[in-house]
Design an enzyme around this catalytic site. Structure first.
Site, PDB file in Angstrom:
ATOM      1  CE  LYS A 105      -4.430   0.989   0.230  1.00  0.00           C
ATOM      2  NZ  LYS A 105      -5.570   0.126  -0.114  1.00  0.00           N
ATOM      3  N   GLY A 217     -20.334   7.306   2.665  1.00  0.00           N
ATOM      4  CA  GLY A 217     -19.225   7.541   1.730  1.00  0.00           C
ATOM      5  C   GLY A 217     -19.745   7.488   0.317  1.00  0.00           C
ATOM      6  CB  ALA A 221     -16.201   2.023  -2.739  1.00  0.00           C
ATOM      7  N   GLY A 222     -18.517   4.063  -2.864  1.00  0.00           N
ATOM      8  CA  GLY A 222     -19.880   4.310  -2.393  1.00  0.00           C
ATOM      9  C   GLY A 222     -20.877   4.713  -3.468  1.00  0.00           C
TER      10      GLY A 222
HETATM   11  N1  GLU Z   1      -7.264   0.361  -3.330  1.00  0.00           N
HETATM   12  C1  GLU Z   1      -8.084  -0.784  -3.594  1.00  0.00           C
HETATM   13  C2  GLU Z   1      -8.157  -1.680  -2.380  1.00  0.00           C
HETATM   14  O1  GLU Z   1      -7.960  -1.268  -1.263  1.00  0.00           O
HETATM   15  C3  GLU Z   1      -7.640  -1.520  -4.850  1.00  0.00           C
HETATM   16  C4  GLU Z   1      -6.252  -2.055  -4.814  1.00  0.00           C
HETATM   17  C5  GLU Z   1      -5.755  -2.545  -6.154  1.00  0.00           C
HETATM   18  O2  GLU Z   1      -6.505  -2.564  -7.097  1.00  0.00           O
HETATM   19  O3  GLU Z   1      -4.573  -2.915  -6.197  1.00  0.00           O
HETATM   20  O4  GLU Z   1      -8.501  -2.808  -2.482  1.00  0.00           O
END
Ligand code: GLU
Length: 415
Positions: A105, A217, A221-222
């Protein structure tokens, strides 16, 4: 021990899983910490001509099952501990949907809402430059997350391609379609979550047609979740919110009109004929389905006992603390835990990587079909473990995901 430190929460969740699985302490200790964490200082020239130094991170948690994978957040409250927690959850996320990837991340402490496009572009390019030695299509593949967009992915891909002097579409996922993005990536997180909702409702005998939904949210996503629960299942979205506040209508909000309102005004707040509602009130509404889709730690021991939803589908990462988890479980609320519920994003990111590698692109219908298969089998593997070990869905998801990572580490001879 604090209830709200995300990394401590991730470690506590893992400890509990290690206990259920009877994992060796030394294996647990390896899994409790990231393999590598990178801290960078990123000087960016601002529009006023001065430099400002931003702090950024990339955490590479585990690559036993494949290259590290996980998004990049641009957020004013970012901390290394949030990024570490999110990197751990990515490791379990790629494992639960059984895609051949590890977990990582990234994050930069900044407020994109207060930056110009030019400043954002320079920051995006400088960040990827500063971590360019450790990322790449076969090493660590970033993606969008909170406040990062396909445009930002495109800038990062371009900058990385300049360093390598050839196109490097495989560096990053969540790119625009014109630049090696995948059909279906935009709404993948929400759509994947919907497939798990469908399975959960089936299991619990809940009819989704007309079921009431509250969504906290309204970002990546939301807002897609709001539109998909309505279009796929005929649910009634009665409340939604964003960082500025929430709106409610017992008769159901006209979701597409709310989306337009947000595009126009920057918030869902003030949508005509809706009642204002706070983010806190929204979580406690008497609805069938609650979808937290914003940030961490919104369901805690303070409010968990007031929650009335039958199903909680966690599209956000880390919205529920372990203390709250126990309360929800005792109250019979079916929680579809974050790294299962929101794994649709990374699943389609994986499809995007595959398409970039072989330079042949899939129709959207095929993406949906393959995503559905992955999410449905991940949900059922979790449900099976939940019944087998008599534990809540989060612990069950950990059991399934961690076992796979441990197996990969054993086979590689790392443990
Ligand atoms: N940020 C998104 C997650 O938390 C997608 C991560 C990705 O596609 O690598 O799952």
């Amino acid at each position: 021990m604090s209830e709200n430190n995300p990394f401590e929460i991730a470690q506590r969740q893992l400890d509990e899983c290690a206990r259920i699985l009877n994992l060796d302490d030394s294996i647990r200790d390896i899994l409790r910490v990231p393999m590598r964490e990178i801290h960078v200082s990123i000087p960016v020239r601002m529009d006023n001509g001065n430099f400002r130094v931003f702090k950024g991170f990339r955490v590479q948690y585990n690559n036993a099952r494949g290259p590290m994978k996980g998004g990049i957040r641009f957020h004013p409250d970012e901390t290394i501990d949030t990024v570490k927690a999110l990197a751990a959850w990515m490791t379990w996320k790629t494992s639960i949907v059984d895609v051949p990837l590890g977990g990582g991340k990234g994050g930069v402490i900044c407020n994109p809402k207060e930056m110009s496009d030019g400043e954002l572009e320079r920051l995006s390019r400088a960040y990827i430059q500063s971590i360019s030695e450790v990322v790449g299509p076969e090493k660590d593949v970033p993606a969008p997350d909170v406040y990062t967009t396909p445009q930002i992915m495109a800038w990062m891909m371009d900058e990385f391609s300049k360093i390598y002097q050839k196109n490097q579409f495989g560096l990053i996922t969540g790119k625009p379609l014109e630049l090696g993005g995948s059909a279906g990536r935009g709404d993948a997180t929400a759509r994947g979550g919907c497939y798990t909702i469908r399975e959960a409702a089936n299991y619990l005998g809940i009819d989704l047609k007309g079921a009431t939904v509250a969504i906290q949210g309204f970002g990546n996503a939301g807002h897609f979740a709001a539109s998909l629960v309505s279009s796929l299942f005929g649910c009634k979205v009665v409340a939604v919110s964003d960082s500025k506040g929430g709106i409610m209508d017992e008769n159901g909000l006209a979701v597409e009109a709310v989306i337009k309102h947000k595009v126009k005004t920057g918030s869902v707040v003030g949508f005509p004929n809706s009642k204002p509602i706070s983010n806190i009130e929204l979580l406690e509404l008497d609805v069938d389905l609650l979808i937290p889709s914003a940030l961490e730690n919104v369901i805690t021991s303070d409010n968990a006992s007031n929650i009335k939803a039958k199903i909680i589908c966690e599209l956000a990462n880390g919205p529920t603390t372990p203390e709250a988890d126990e309360i929800l479980y005792n109250n019979g609320i079916h929680v579809i835990p974050d790294f299962l519920a929101n794994a649709g994003g990374v699943t389609v990111s994986y499809f995007e990587m595959v398409q970039n590698f072989y330079m042949y692109y899939w129709e959207e219908a095929l993406v949906h079909e393959r995503l559905d298969k992955k999410m449905t089998s991940a949900y059922h593997a979790t449900l099976h473990a939940s019944n087998k070990y008599n534990v809540n869905m989060r612990k069950a998801a950990y059991v399934v995901a961690v076992e796979r990572v441990v197996k990969a580490m054993q086979l590689r001879g790392r443990i």
